[in-house]
Scaffold this motif. Sequence first.
Motif, PDB file in Angstrom:
ATOM      1  N   PHE A  33     -52.808 -18.553  26.448  1.00  0.00           N
ATOM      2  CA  PHE A  33     -51.922 -19.426  25.680  1.00  0.00           C
ATOM      3  C   PHE A  33     -52.101 -19.200  24.176  1.00  0.00           C
ATOM      4  N   ILE A  34     -53.357 -19.155  23.770  1.00  0.00           N
ATOM      5  CA  ILE A  34     -53.645 -18.992  22.338  1.00  0.00           C
ATOM      6  C   ILE A  34     -53.193 -17.614  21.851  1.00  0.00           C
ATOM      7  N   LEU A  35     -53.460 -16.578  22.664  1.00  0.00           N
ATOM      8  CA  LEU A  35     -53.047 -15.234  22.278  1.00  0.00           C
ATOM      9  C   LEU A  35     -51.530 -15.139  22.156  1.00  0.00           C
ATOM     10  N   PHE A  36     -50.807 -15.643  23.157  1.00  0.00           N
ATOM     11  CA  PHE A  36     -49.342 -15.582  23.128  1.00  0.00           C
ATOM     12  C   PHE A  36     -48.787 -16.380  21.948  1.00  0.00           C
ATOM     13  N   THR A  37     -49.466 -17.460  21.576  1.00  0.00           N
ATOM     14  CA  THR A  37     -49.022 -18.252  20.431  1.00  0.00           C
ATOM     15  C   THR A  37     -49.224 -17.495  19.122  1.00  0.00           C
ATOM     16  N   ALA A  38     -50.272 -16.689  19.051  1.00  0.00           N
ATOM     17  CA  ALA A  38     -50.586 -15.983  17.807  1.00  0.00           C
ATOM     18  C   ALA A  38     -49.884 -14.635  17.682  1.00  0.00           C
ATOM     19  N   LEU A  39     -49.336 -14.103  18.776  1.00  0.00           N
ATOM     20  CA  LEU A  39     -48.771 -12.750  18.758  1.00  0.00           C
ATOM     21  C   LEU A  39     -47.761 -12.508  17.643  1.00  0.00           C
ATOM     22  N   PRO A  40     -46.795 -13.393  17.407  1.00  0.00           N
ATOM     23  CA  PRO A  40     -45.788 -13.110  16.371  1.00  0.00           C
ATOM     24  C   PRO A  40     -46.379 -12.961  14.974  1.00  0.00           C
ATOM     25  N   LEU A  41     -47.556 -13.518  14.747  1.00  0.00           N
ATOM     26  CA  LEU A  41     -48.173 -13.431  13.423  1.00  0.00           C
ATOM     27  C   LEU A  41     -48.685 -12.021  13.114  1.00  0.00           C
TER      28      LEU A  41
END
Length: 375
Positions: A33-41
Amino acid sequence: VWFSILASLFYCYFLASKIPEGKFRLISLFPIFILFTALPLYLSYVFPIGLIALLFSWLGNFKLLLFAFDKGPLSTHSSNSLIHFILIASLPIKIKENEKYPFLKSPDIHQNSSKKHPKLPLNCPTKVLLFAILVSAHDYKQTLHPKIVLLLYSCMVYLLIDIIFGIFNGLVHATSGLELEPPSDEPYLSTSLQDFWGRRWNLMVTYLLRHTIYKPARSIFDKMLGSMWAPLAAVLAAFTVSGLMHELVFYYVTRVSPTWEVTWYFVLHGACVVVEFGVKRVFSGKAQLHWAVSTPLTVGFVVATGMWLFFPPVLRTGAVEKAIEEFKDYVSRGSFSNLPPYSLGQKGMKNIEISLVFLEISLVFLLSCREKDLG
């Protein structure tokens, strides 16, 4: 980025799926969840940022939330192969109900009940042609009235999303043989807001919001408000979460603090859908507006409120202009190499925690629901 996505989905398929469904599997998925949330950054251009934010930070995370409780298209009951699991988790595709995927059946409220109304199907080549014409017309926006330009953007958003999702559908069907639902069902012929949001527009998002937000919220509100008011409160909850997720996507794209206009856009539409429910209850079986009247009113309201609340946040930051330029550059040269990257900037760095706050809000809400509420 793509290596991280692939490694994450391998982890979900081979390891997380072996953990008993419920809170323990949910905890095991927290890093994803955290990785997918940070991917666009980690991306530098507006168009890929928006696409990755939609596919993984929003839709991917919501699919994994259902997967944590062995629900939804990634459920172990569906006997997905590894390839199917990756395709379904990564792409905005909705599988047609069949013997292998019986849980994907939509309730009657979400089935298209507009067969008596005229059809105006636009195939993918037609949509591509119309989109190309609109992109070309955008070059002359200085000579157009601002409201016409906003109307142009509204049409471009619909066409672009439908084209991208349609291409994904075609590729997945051709390579995997999966029978898929269309991404939308002629939203420009909607006869009500309920028809637009529930039956016609962006059906994959509708499906996920129904199962991750609406159903659990309705179960909770049933105990608090009773069966009469629970569906209305659950509708508002689903629209509010949709607004927050759009706000998150807009943050990734603009890299500025949220103005909450987009959230209010969806809250407004949720409230209007609730009003529609009430009006239909009062006038059930009585006189109804003809589609020739209700369709322009519905589409006009969606577009007018979008001009008011949906588009301003991305127009103020120049994100729309940059996305169009990126699209033109990619079509002409096959890459974004001739454009300057989209800088995160000092202010954006200070606001990165906003994305994690949105994730925490979603998780706190869903963790408050017992496992049976997701059934």
